[in-house]
Motif scaffolding. Structure first.
Motif, PDB file in Angstrom:
ATOM      1  N   HIS A  26       0.840  -1.197   0.000  1.00  0.00           N
ATOM      2  CA  HIS A  26       0.000   0.000   0.000  1.00  0.00           C
ATOM      3  C   HIS A  26       0.875   1.247   0.000  1.00  0.00           C
ATOM      4  O   HIS A  26       1.982   1.227   0.543  1.00  0.00           O
ATOM      5  N   SER A  27       0.336   2.316  -0.563  1.00  0.00           N
ATOM      6  CA  SER A  27       1.055   3.590  -0.553  1.00  0.00           C
ATOM      7  C   SER A  27       0.964   4.194   0.842  1.00  0.00           C
ATOM      8  O   SER A  27       0.246   3.696   1.708  1.00  0.00           O
ATOM      9  N   THR A  31      -3.519   3.600  -0.248  1.00  0.00           N
ATOM     10  CA  THR A  31      -4.018   3.072  -1.511  1.00  0.00           C
ATOM     11  C   THR A  31      -3.232   1.825  -1.903  1.00  0.00           C
ATOM     12  O   THR A  31      -2.009   1.819  -1.808  1.00  0.00           O
ATOM     13  N   ILE A  33      -1.029  -0.497  -3.999  1.00  0.00           N
ATOM     14  CA  ILE A  33      -0.079  -0.024  -5.009  1.00  0.00           C
ATOM     15  C   ILE A  33      -0.514  -0.361  -6.429  1.00  0.00           C
ATOM     16  O   ILE A  33      -0.118   0.318  -7.367  1.00  0.00           O
ATOM     17  N   GLU A  35      -3.267   0.229  -7.635  1.00  0.00           N
ATOM     18  CA  GLU A  35      -4.171   1.294  -8.074  1.00  0.00           C
ATOM     19  C   GLU A  35      -3.446   2.633  -8.256  1.00  0.00           C
ATOM     20  O   GLU A  35      -4.045   3.600  -8.714  1.00  0.00           O
ATOM     21  N   CYS A  36      -2.176   2.693  -7.908  1.00  0.00           N
ATOM     22  CA  CYS A  36      -1.415   3.941  -7.990  1.00  0.00           C
ATOM     23  C   CYS A  36      -0.936   4.187  -9.417  1.00  0.00           C
ATOM     24  O   CYS A  36      -0.696   3.252 -10.178  1.00  0.00           O
ATOM     25  N   ASP A  37      -0.766   5.464  -9.762  1.00  0.00           N
ATOM     26  CA  ASP A  37      -0.194   5.785 -11.065  1.00  0.00           C
ATOM     27  C   ASP A  37       1.333   5.746 -10.978  1.00  0.00           C
ATOM     28  O   ASP A  37       1.907   5.535  -9.915  1.00  0.00           O
ATOM     29  N   GLU A  40       3.114   8.117  -8.404  1.00  0.00           N
ATOM     30  CA  GLU A  40       2.950   7.663  -7.021  1.00  0.00           C
ATOM     31  C   GLU A  40       3.844   6.455  -6.734  1.00  0.00           C
ATOM     32  O   GLU A  40       4.438   6.359  -5.655  1.00  0.00           O
ATOM     33  N   LEU A  41       3.951   5.571  -7.710  1.00  0.00           N
ATOM     34  CA  LEU A  41       4.786   4.386  -7.533  1.00  0.00           C
ATOM     35  C   LEU A  41       6.259   4.767  -7.399  1.00  0.00           C
ATOM     36  O   LEU A  41       6.979   4.201  -6.571  1.00  0.00           O
ATOM     37  N   GLU A  44       6.809   6.024  -3.891  1.00  0.00           N
ATOM     38  CA  GLU A  44       6.834   4.921  -2.930  1.00  0.00           C
ATOM     39  C   GLU A  44       8.142   4.139  -3.019  1.00  0.00           C
ATOM     40  O   GLU A  44       8.661   3.672  -2.009  1.00  0.00           O
TER      41      GLU A  44
END
Length: 63
Positions: A26-27, A31, A33, A35-37, A40-41, A44
């Motif tokens: 999870h972020s 969220t 990971i 589902e992250c763009d 965001e990845l 992280e």
């Protein structure tokens, strides 16, 4: 245009795979990971790299 989309998808898959290897699921915002763009990845992945630094080690101390 299609090449750019494919390149971005490959980059996202690479970063996602590295996060999964490190055990990140999870972020920081909670969220999943998957589902992250890409941006965001990347964020992280940087955070996970900082978590791996051993601050007790003499070479990693600032002062």
């Amino acid at each position: 245009m299609a090449d750019n989309v494919m390149t971005n998808q490959l980059k996202k898959k690479l970063v996602l795979a590295r996060l999964i290897e490190k055990g990140v699921t999870h972020s920081q915002q909670g969220t999943p990971i998957h589902e992250c763009d890409y941006e965001e990845l990347k964020y992280e992945l940087v955070l996970s790299a900082y978590r791996e630094i051993d601050i007790e080690k003499e070479a990693n101390k600032w002062f």
